[in-house]
Write an enzyme that holds these catalytic residues in place. Structure first.
Site, PDB file in Angstrom:
ATOM      1  N   ASP A  70      -0.329  -3.144  -4.212  1.00 16.99           N
ATOM      2  CA  ASP A  70      -0.012  -3.940  -5.404  1.00 16.99           C
ATOM      3  C   ASP A  70      -0.412  -3.192  -6.676  1.00 16.99           C
ATOM      4  O   ASP A  70      -1.278  -2.309  -6.664  1.00 16.99           O
ATOM      5  CB  ASP A  70      -0.692  -5.313  -5.346  1.00 16.99           C
ATOM      6  N   GLU A  94      -5.375  -6.164  -4.172  1.00 16.41           N
ATOM      7  CA  GLU A  94      -6.602  -5.558  -4.706  1.00 16.41           C
ATOM      8  C   GLU A  94      -6.742  -5.760  -6.202  1.00 16.41           C
ATOM      9  O   GLU A  94      -7.847  -5.970  -6.717  1.00 16.41           O
ATOM     10  CB  GLU A  94      -6.616  -4.060  -4.362  1.00 16.41           C
TER      11      GLU A  94
END
Length: 394
Positions: free
Chosen positions: A102, A162
């Site tokens: 991400d 994250e």
């Protein structure tokens, strides 16, 4: 660790020359795969984009004969877990390569400023943080599998949340990294070229202050300003900076009031705390909570609305950092370890008691901004150093 690590590194480099040569031959292929994943939006929570990135990385791993598992994470996309078996049947545990798919960028960013290369540097959303590290890990795993080079199994885990503190994937990490002998996380190498051997944890608190509304011109004394109370709290919170070595406190967002002629009945703020593994987090949080909840001004009150945190990464054991440094020297670059205030998933693995070393990815800079870049010349050497480290660790 072995009794004579420097010999191990030299031996690993000598026996690994075909593997190192193969990685050197893959420079263009690495850039090509990186271009593909950079041009896919995969902001935290954009499930489809994360899945597309995962599919590209999984495809390359599977083509190399590496077994890959998909771990669906509703609301976030999916994680992928890949395992390269070791040649030593007696080897215990595994070495863990990590990364996150991400990014911080909203949908549409890849179309606005897609992959481009200028002066040996690649630009685009997530190019350094941390799509280049993902690609590097994939090629290192492929190299190990091609040459059956690793004695101990090497596992890859790529997560998908994250950038928002790993709310879901911290459980995945704890489950699948358990038992690892060391964690090597491919966050971007520092602009200095260094790796990261210590990270601060972060804590975010959203709080409100309630006051009493009144007409600012007619009867101001009947009111109690939430903005006045908040201002006092901000000064008190910022006074906590340096209350222990490593502690930083920042009130970064404030909102409040109804109109300029109304004594403010409500105000809110967001505060960011950074701390090290050595700090007493609970003691510092108690001090912050006391400031927020005290009656800074008569008839006002404060309360915490929400709080989230990420864990610090304890200092990397010297033996692990030194092994990486010797392997880097074998392939032609010098590197040091440095601390950073930014958090990463290596904080989770560090808290599990696993030696963790971070920022092993290609060198990059200005993450989370339009200036973000990856220095493509560092791709091959960083991949070679990581592969050698895995061999030297045994």
């Amino acid at each position: 660790m072995h009794s004579n690590p420097s010999h191990d590194v030299a031996d690993a480099a000598a026996s690994a020359q075909p593997l190192l040569d193969w990685l050197a031959s893959q420079e263009q292929a690495m850039a090509d795969l990186l271009a593909q994943v950079v041009n896919i939006d995969s902001g935290s929570g954009h499930e489809e984009g994360v899945r597309q990135v995962a599919a590209l990385l999984r495809g390359r791993l599977e083509a190399a004969g590496i077994a890959v598992q998909t771990l669906p994470q509703p609301g976030w996309g999916e994680c992928i877990l890949a395992k390269v078996p070791g040649s030593d049947a007696a080897a215990t545990g595994h070495y863990q390569l990590m990364g996150h798919m991400d990014t911080v960028f909203p949908l549409g960013t890849a179309a606005q400023r897609p992959w481009r290369v200028e002066g040996g540097k690649a630009y685009g959303p997530g190019v350094a943080d941390m799509k280049s590290g993902l690609v590097m890990n994939v090629f290192v795993a492929e190299a190990l599998a091609r040459f059956k080079a690793n004695a101990t199994p090497v596992h890859l885990l790529f997560t998908c949340d994250e950038e928002v503190g790993s709310p879901t994937c911290r459980t995945v990490i704890r489950e699948h990294v358990q038992g690892a002998r060391a964690v090597l996380n491919a966050e971007p190498g520092r602009i200095s070229g260094n790796v990261v051997n210590e990270r601060k944890g972060s804590y975010h608190l959203h709080f409100e202050v309630q006051g009493v509304a009144a007409h600012a011109g007619v009867n101001p004394t009947q009111g109690a300003s939430a903005i006045d109370a908040l201002a006092r709290k901000i000064l008190a919170l910022h006074a906590l900076n340096g209350c222990e070595p490593g502690i930083t406190v920042n009130v970064g967002v404030v909102q409040g009031g109804m109109a300029s002629n109304v004594v403010a009945p409500l105000a809110t703020a967001h505060v960011d705390l950074r701390y090290t593994a050595e700090n007493d987090l609970q003691a510092v949080l108690a001090r912050i909570q006391a400031v927020i909840e005290e009656e800074s001004l008569p008839r006002t009150s404060g309360r915490i609305l929400a709080q989230t945190g990420t864990l610090p990464m304890a200092r990397t054991p010297d033996a692990l950092l030194q092994t990486y440094q010797r392997c880097a020297a074998q392939v032609g670059f010098a590197v040091d370890g440095e601390p950073t205030g930014g958090a990463a998933d290596s904080g989770i693995t560090s808290q599990m008691g696993i030696p963790s070393l971070c920022a092993l990815g290609p060198v990059g800079g200005y993450a989370h901004s339009e200036r973000e870049f990856c220095d493509l010349a560092t791709f091959v050497p960083r991949a070679q150093a990581l592969a050698l480290t895995l061999l030297a660790l045994g």
